[in-house]
Write a protein that holds these residues in place. Structure first.
Motif, mmCIF file in Angstrom:
data_model
loop_
_atom_site.group_PDB
_atom_site.id
_atom_site.type_symbol
_atom_site.label_atom_id
_atom_site.label_comp_id
_atom_site.label_asym_id
_atom_site.label_seq_id
_atom_site.Cartn_x
_atom_site.Cartn_y
_atom_site.Cartn_z
ATOM 1 N N ILE A 23 18.317 -62.305 -9.001
ATOM 2 C CA ILE A 23 17.758 -63.655 -8.968
ATOM 3 C C ILE A 23 18.662 -64.462 -8.053
ATOM 4 N N ILE A 24 18.099 -64.934 -6.942
ATOM 5 C CA ILE A 24 18.927 -65.545 -5.907
ATOM 6 C C ILE A 24 18.526 -66.990 -5.622
ATOM 7 N N ASP A 25 19.462 -67.709 -5.046
ATOM 8 C CA ASP A 25 19.164 -69.016 -4.475
ATOM 9 C C ASP A 25 18.408 -68.762 -3.173
ATOM 10 N N PRO A 26 17.150 -69.189 -3.061
ATOM 11 C CA PRO A 26 16.369 -68.869 -1.861
ATOM 12 C C PRO A 26 16.918 -69.498 -0.588
ATOM 13 N N GLU A 27 17.754 -70.517 -0.726
ATOM 14 C CA GLU A 27 18.322 -71.165 0.450
ATOM 15 C C GLU A 27 19.538 -70.412 0.979
ATOM 16 N N THR A 28 20.386 -69.899 0.070
ATOM 17 C CA THR A 28 21.639 -69.266 0.484
ATOM 18 C C THR A 28 21.634 -67.749 0.337
ATOM 19 N N GLY A 29 20.739 -67.219 -0.505
ATOM 20 C CA GLY A 29 20.702 -65.782 -0.739
ATOM 21 C C GLY A 29 21.735 -65.293 -1.734
ATOM 22 N N THR A 30 22.499 -66.199 -2.340
ATOM 23 C CA THR A 30 23.517 -65.804 -3.315
ATOM 24 C C THR A 30 22.903 -65.664 -4.702
ATOM 25 N N ASP A 31 23.513 -64.812 -5.518
ATOM 26 C CA ASP A 31 22.998 -64.569 -6.862
ATOM 27 C C ASP A 31 23.218 -65.782 -7.757
ATOM 28 N N GLN A 32 22.203 -66.092 -8.544
ATOM 29 C CA GLN A 32 22.277 -67.226 -9.458
ATOM 30 C C GLN A 32 22.939 -66.811 -10.772
ATOM 31 N N PRO A 33 23.727 -67.700 -11.365
ATOM 32 C CA PRO A 33 24.311 -67.417 -12.679
ATOM 33 C C PRO A 33 23.256 -67.562 -13.771
ATOM 34 N N PRO A 34 23.532 -67.088 -14.983
ATOM 35 C CA PRO A 34 22.575 -67.238 -16.087
ATOM 36 C C PRO A 34 22.180 -68.697 -16.300
ATOM 37 N N GLY A 35 20.895 -68.900 -16.580
ATOM 38 C CA GLY A 35 20.394 -70.234 -16.858
ATOM 39 C C GLY A 35 20.002 -71.042 -15.645
ATOM 40 N N VAL A 36 20.210 -70.491 -14.446
ATOM 41 C CA VAL A 36 19.866 -71.203 -13.211
ATOM 42 C C VAL A 36 18.695 -70.481 -12.544
ATOM 43 N N PRO A 37 17.551 -71.143 -12.387
ATOM 44 C CA PRO A 37 16.383 -70.486 -11.787
ATOM 45 C C PRO A 37 16.610 -70.116 -10.327
ATOM 46 N N GLY A 38 15.926 -69.078 -9.897
ATOM 47 C CA GLY A 38 15.974 -68.653 -8.508
ATOM 48 C C GLY A 38 14.825 -67.716 -8.219
ATOM 49 N N GLU A 39 14.811 -67.175 -6.999
ATOM 50 C CA GLU A 39 13.740 -66.252 -6.629
ATOM 51 C C GLU A 39 14.051 -64.851 -7.150
ATOM 52 N N LEU A 40 13.021 -64.193 -7.657
ATOM 53 C CA LEU A 40 13.152 -62.859 -8.239
ATOM 54 C C LEU A 40 12.979 -61.794 -7.160
ATOM 55 N N LEU A 41 13.988 -60.914 -7.028
ATOM 56 C CA LEU A 41 13.961 -59.799 -6.084
ATOM 57 C C LEU A 41 14.019 -58.491 -6.861
ATOM 58 N N ILE A 42 13.308 -57.465 -6.360
ATOM 59 C CA ILE A 42 13.242 -56.186 -7.070
ATOM 60 C C ILE A 42 13.373 -55.028 -6.089
ATOM 61 N N ARG A 43 14.101 -53.992 -6.509
ATOM 62 C CA ARG A 43 14.089 -52.683 -5.861
ATOM 63 C C ARG A 43 13.813 -51.646 -6.943
ATOM 64 N N GLY A 44 13.103 -50.564 -6.577
ATOM 65 C CA GLY A 44 12.831 -49.558 -7.590
ATOM 66 C C GLY A 44 11.999 -48.410 -7.072
ATOM 67 N N TYR A 45 11.911 -47.368 -7.898
ATOM 68 C CA TYR A 45 11.260 -46.129 -7.484
ATOM 69 C C TYR A 45 9.760 -46.278 -7.281
ATOM 70 N N SER A 46 9.122 -47.220 -7.971
ATOM 71 C CA SER A 46 7.672 -47.363 -7.853
ATOM 72 C C SER A 46 7.269 -48.521 -6.951
ATOM 73 N N LEU A 47 8.225 -49.081 -6.246
ATOM 74 C CA LEU A 47 7.924 -50.186 -5.353
ATOM 75 C C LEU A 47 7.016 -49.714 -4.221
ATOM 76 N N MET A 48 6.058 -50.530 -3.849
ATOM 77 C CA MET A 48 5.130 -50.161 -2.785
ATOM 78 C C MET A 48 5.880 -49.929 -1.471
ATOM 79 N N LEU A 49 5.262 -49.159 -0.586
ATOM 80 C CA LEU A 49 5.817 -48.958 0.746
ATOM 81 C C LEU A 49 5.491 -50.132 1.658
ATOM 82 N N GLY A 50 4.383 -50.798 1.383
ATOM 83 C CA GLY A 50 3.993 -51.939 2.199
ATOM 84 C C GLY A 50 2.554 -52.313 1.937
ATOM 85 N N TYR A 51 2.134 -53.437 2.505
ATOM 86 C CA TYR A 51 0.748 -53.875 2.405
ATOM 87 C C TYR A 51 -0.093 -53.121 3.431
ATOM 88 N N TYR A 52 -1.222 -52.605 3.002
ATOM 89 C CA TYR A 52 -2.050 -51.744 3.840
ATOM 90 C C TYR A 52 -2.510 -52.466 5.106
#
Length: 256
Positions: free
Chosen positions: A85-114
């Motif tokens: 969960i990052i600050d969308p302006e700086t890209g730094t990770d947010q501490p607990p209780g502070v909203p930010g943008e949700l980023l995900i990596r994982g085995y079932s993540l899509m390869l891309g939009y068709y």
């Protein structure tokens, strides 16, 4: 369009439910999740986070989690996934209780939009993190709390306002069938909340009454300044309310 709470259960469903011990809910307003949990008790409710690009289980409660965590969070990071969960302006990770943008990596993540290379490139950064466009925060004990679409968040007088909080509160009222809260420009506060409300059948609830339901339940700057009643909502193909259309409607209706 159906109100997103538990409704009637047919006999075939009842048989399956009788054999079940738990059920999983997605990222609805938490008041809706609580209503579903009450309707399906004594089954244990587990909440989770997923999306088409990621699939289900990026975050999920466990059977050992208590009722509060199951109804108020989306659980902890799932096996095979990484979440930031990052600050969308700086890209730094947010501490607990502070909203930010949700980023995900994982085995079932899509390869891309068709056949959409530009959209694909915009969604992924150089390290392979998928930018969901959602807003979330960590709890102090490491649980994910989904707050809504980042573009749907309001900025009222410098305060970040999650529209799902107000939507969930009002949706629990029997005279409100469906609701969506969007932002409307304001000279002093940057923007204020506008509630689009579809009354329940037979309801004659007024705009003042809708605002009164919020007083004492949410902070004053989160209370809608305007209430617009509608017969239905513009919807996406996947059944979600098109808030971009509602923002345009608010500008057209309220701007004089």
């Amino acid at each position: 369009m159906r109100r997103p709470v538990a409704g009637r259960i047919c006999p075939a469903m009842a048989i399956r439910i009788a054999a079940a011990s738990s059920f999983i809910t997605g990222t609805n307003p938490f008041s809706v999740i609580r209503a579903g949990a009450r309707a399906l008790a004594p089954l244990k409710n587990l909440s989770g986070f997923g999306m088409t690009e990621v699939w289900l289980g990026a975050a999920l409660n466990s059977l050992d989690d208590d009722e509060t965590h199951c109804r108020e969070t989306s659980g902890k990071t799932g096996l095979g996934y990484e979440i930031r969960i990052i600050d969308p302006e700086t890209g730094t990770d947010q501490p607990p209780g502070v909203p930010g943008e949700l980023l995900i990596r994982g085995y079932s993540l899509m390869l891309g939009y068709y056949k959409k290379p530009e959209e694909t490139a915009a969604a992924f950064d150089d390290d392979g993190w998928f930018h969901t466009g959602d807003t979330a925060e960590w709890t102090e004990d490491g649980y994910l709390r989904f707050l809504g679409r980042y573009k749907d968040m309001l900025k009222v007088g410098g305060e970040n306002v999650d529209p799902m909080e107000t939507e969930g509160l009002l949706l629990a009222h029997p005279e409100i069938f469906q609701i969506a809260v969007v932002g409307y420009p304001d000279e002093k506060l940057s923007e204020v909340a506008v509630a689009f409300v579809q009354r329940a059948p037979g309801s004659e609830i007024t705009g003042d009454a809708v605002m009164q339901l919020c007083r004492g339940k949410v902070a004053s700057f989160k209370i809608p300044r305007h209430v617009i009643f509608v017969d239905d909502f513009p919807m996406t193909a996947s059944g979600k309310i098109r808030k971009v259309d509602l923002r345009e409607d608010a500008l057209r209706i309220l701007t004089k």
